[in-house]
Write a protein that holds these residues in place. Structure first.
Motif, PDB file in Angstrom:
ATOM      1  N   LYS A 282     -10.837  14.227  -1.100  1.00 12.57           N
ATOM      2  CA  LYS A 282      -9.476  14.665  -0.774  1.00 12.57           C
ATOM      3  C   LYS A 282      -8.575  14.742  -1.997  1.00 12.57           C
ATOM      4  CE  LYS A 282      -9.501  12.931   3.971  1.00 12.57           C
ATOM      5  NZ  LYS A 282      -8.795  12.082   4.970  1.00 12.57           N
ATOM      6  N   GLY A 283      -9.027  14.152  -3.108  1.00 13.37           N
ATOM      7  CA  GLY A 283      -8.213  14.170  -4.311  1.00 13.37           C
ATOM      8  C   GLY A 283      -6.927  13.394  -4.168  1.00 13.37           C
ATOM      9  N   GLU A 284      -7.003  12.238  -3.476  1.00 15.11           N
ATOM     10  CA  GLU A 284      -5.782  11.474  -3.257  1.00 15.11           C
ATOM     11  C   GLU A 284      -6.013   9.983  -3.452  1.00 15.11           C
ATOM     12  OE1 GLU A 284      -4.704  12.625   0.694  1.00 15.11           O
ATOM     13  OE2 GLU A 284      -6.025  11.149   1.635  1.00 15.11           O
ATOM     14  N   TYR A 285      -4.962   9.326  -3.878  1.00 14.24           N
ATOM     15  CA  TYR A 285      -4.971   7.880  -4.064  1.00 14.24           C
ATOM     16  C   TYR A 285      -4.471   7.191  -2.794  1.00 14.24           C
ATOM     17  CZ  TYR A 285      -5.356   8.904  -9.060  1.00 14.24           C
ATOM     18  OH  TYR A 285      -5.776   9.362 -10.292  1.00 14.24           O
ATOM     19  N   SER A 286      -4.977   5.989  -2.570  1.00 14.40           N
ATOM     20  CA  SER A 286      -4.501   5.157  -1.471  1.00 14.40           C
ATOM     21  C   SER A 286      -3.841   3.920  -2.074  1.00 14.40           C
ATOM     22  CB  SER A 286      -5.670   4.749  -0.570  1.00 14.40           C
ATOM     23  OG  SER A 286      -5.256   3.775   0.367  1.00 14.40           O
ATOM     24  N   LEU A 287      -2.556   3.779  -1.844  1.00 12.22           N
ATOM     25  CA  LEU A 287      -1.753   2.695  -2.410  1.00 12.22           C
ATOM     26  C   LEU A 287      -1.255   1.789  -1.290  1.00 12.22           C
ATOM     27  CD1 LEU A 287       0.046   1.346  -4.650  1.00 12.22           C
ATOM     28  CD2 LEU A 287       1.771   3.080  -4.112  1.00 12.22           C
ATOM     29  N   LYS A 288      -1.494   0.490  -1.443  1.00  9.49           N
ATOM     30  CA  LYS A 288      -0.975  -0.462  -0.472  1.00  9.49           C
ATOM     31  C   LYS A 288       0.397  -0.940  -0.915  1.00  9.49           C
ATOM     32  CE  LYS A 288      -1.967  -4.697   2.061  1.00  9.49           C
ATOM     33  NZ  LYS A 288      -2.886  -5.859   2.257  1.00  9.49           N
ATOM     34  N   SER A 289       1.348  -0.882   0.003  1.00  9.50           N
ATOM     35  CA  SER A 289       2.696  -1.374  -0.265  1.00  9.50           C
ATOM     36  C   SER A 289       3.170  -2.158   0.950  1.00  9.50           C
ATOM     37  CB  SER A 289       3.650  -0.210  -0.544  1.00  9.50           C
ATOM     38  OG  SER A 289       4.964  -0.679  -0.782  1.00  9.50           O
ATOM     39  N   PHE A 290       3.497  -3.427   0.743  1.00  8.07           N
ATOM     40  CA  PHE A 290       3.841  -4.320   1.839  1.00  8.07           C
ATOM     41  C   PHE A 290       2.706  -4.299   2.871  1.00  8.07           C
ATOM     42  CE2 PHE A 290       8.153  -3.016   0.255  1.00  8.07           C
ATOM     43  CZ  PHE A 290       8.423  -4.207  -0.384  1.00  8.07           C
ATOM     44  N   ASN A 291       3.025  -3.916   4.108  1.00  5.18           N
ATOM     45  CA  ASN A 291       2.009  -3.881   5.159  1.00  5.18           C
ATOM     46  C   ASN A 291       1.494  -2.473   5.422  1.00  5.18           C
ATOM     47  OD1 ASN A 291       4.399  -2.877   6.153  1.00  5.18           O
ATOM     48  ND2 ASN A 291       4.189  -3.760   8.191  1.00  5.18           N
ATOM     49  N   SER A 292       1.744  -1.552   4.515  1.00  3.88           N
ATOM     50  CA  SER A 292       1.465  -0.140   4.753  1.00  3.88           C
ATOM     51  C   SER A 292       0.537   0.443   3.696  1.00  3.88           C
ATOM     52  CB  SER A 292       2.770   0.664   4.770  1.00  3.88           C
ATOM     53  OG  SER A 292       3.663   0.151   5.740  1.00  3.88           O
ATOM     54  N   GLU A 293      -0.073   1.559   4.061  1.00  2.00           N
ATOM     55  CA  GLU A 293      -0.900   2.315   3.133  1.00  2.00           C
ATOM     56  C   GLU A 293      -0.279   3.691   2.933  1.00  2.00           C
ATOM     57  OE1 GLU A 293      -5.534   3.889   2.749  1.00  2.00           O
ATOM     58  OE2 GLU A 293      -4.604   3.650   4.725  1.00  2.00           O
TER      59      GLU A 293
END
Length: 200
Positions: free
Chosen positions: A31-42
């Motif tokens: 998909k050419g995308e990053y997955s970033l976790k922030s607090f309780n969310s992605e």
């Protein structure tokens, strides 16, 4: 104020494996995308589409009203964060390089407002932190460590109101924070964290 084209271009030419190692994010090459976790969310970040979107499964109510500030900070985090773990030494923002920004005019953090919200309810403060994916600590009357970004933990400490003193709230960074990001981005992250606790 949206993410500017220069920032997107800078991110797009970086080696995804290096970005992942530095920032503790994941990358989907299909998909050419990053997955970033922030607090309780992605959050899914696509340099090709130049989009940042919460994953459908995420509870991102806290994002309301701070979307643009979050997006700009997230891109800067992916571009600039270093491959270095936390020192576990907590410092006042003013002790960081350039930290005097936190004591000037409109950059003063609205910690008094947050303290007023939880002035008589440390348990509610801890619950809000838990809902944001944080962990309780043992400072003050209540304290929590939150994760706006993987390498940028933020600690908030509440002293509740009593007969002698008004409530107080302190915000602390890990001492390595300014190794990862410039002070203006750290200010933005502090604001995001405070507003998240207001909105949750």
């Amino acid at each position: 104020m949206a993410v500017d084209n220069k920032a997107w271009e800078e991110l797009s030419i970086l080696d995804p494996s290096d970005v992942c190692q530095r920032t503790e994010v994941q990358y989907n090459p299909q998909k050419g995308e990053y997955s970033l976790k922030s607090f309780n969310s992605e959050f899914l970040i696509s340099p090709v589409k130049r989009e940042i979107n919460p994953s459908p499964e995420s509870d991102h109510r806290w994002l309301h009203g701070i979307e643009e500030l979050f997006n700009i900070s997230a891109i800067q985090y992916l571009i600039k964060a270093k491959c270095a773990g936390p020192s576990k030494k907590l410092v006042n923002p003013g002790d960081l390089k350039g930290g005097d920004i936190f004591f000037r005019g409109s950059h003063i953090l609205p910690l008094d407002t947050l303290a007023q919200r939880y002035r008589k309810s440390p348990q509610d403060f801890l619950l809000a932190g838990e809902l944001l994916g944080g962990k309780a600590l043992s400072f003050g009357d209540a304290s929590v460590e939150l994760g706006p970004f993987p390498r940028i933990p933020v600690t908030l400490i509440l002293w509740k109101e009593d007969e002698e003193f008004p409530p107080r709230m302190s915000l602390l960074f890990d001492s390595t924070a300014d190794q990862h990001l410039p002070i203006d981005v750290l200010w933005s992250i502090a604001i995001i964290t405070i507003r998240a606790l207001h909105c949750i």
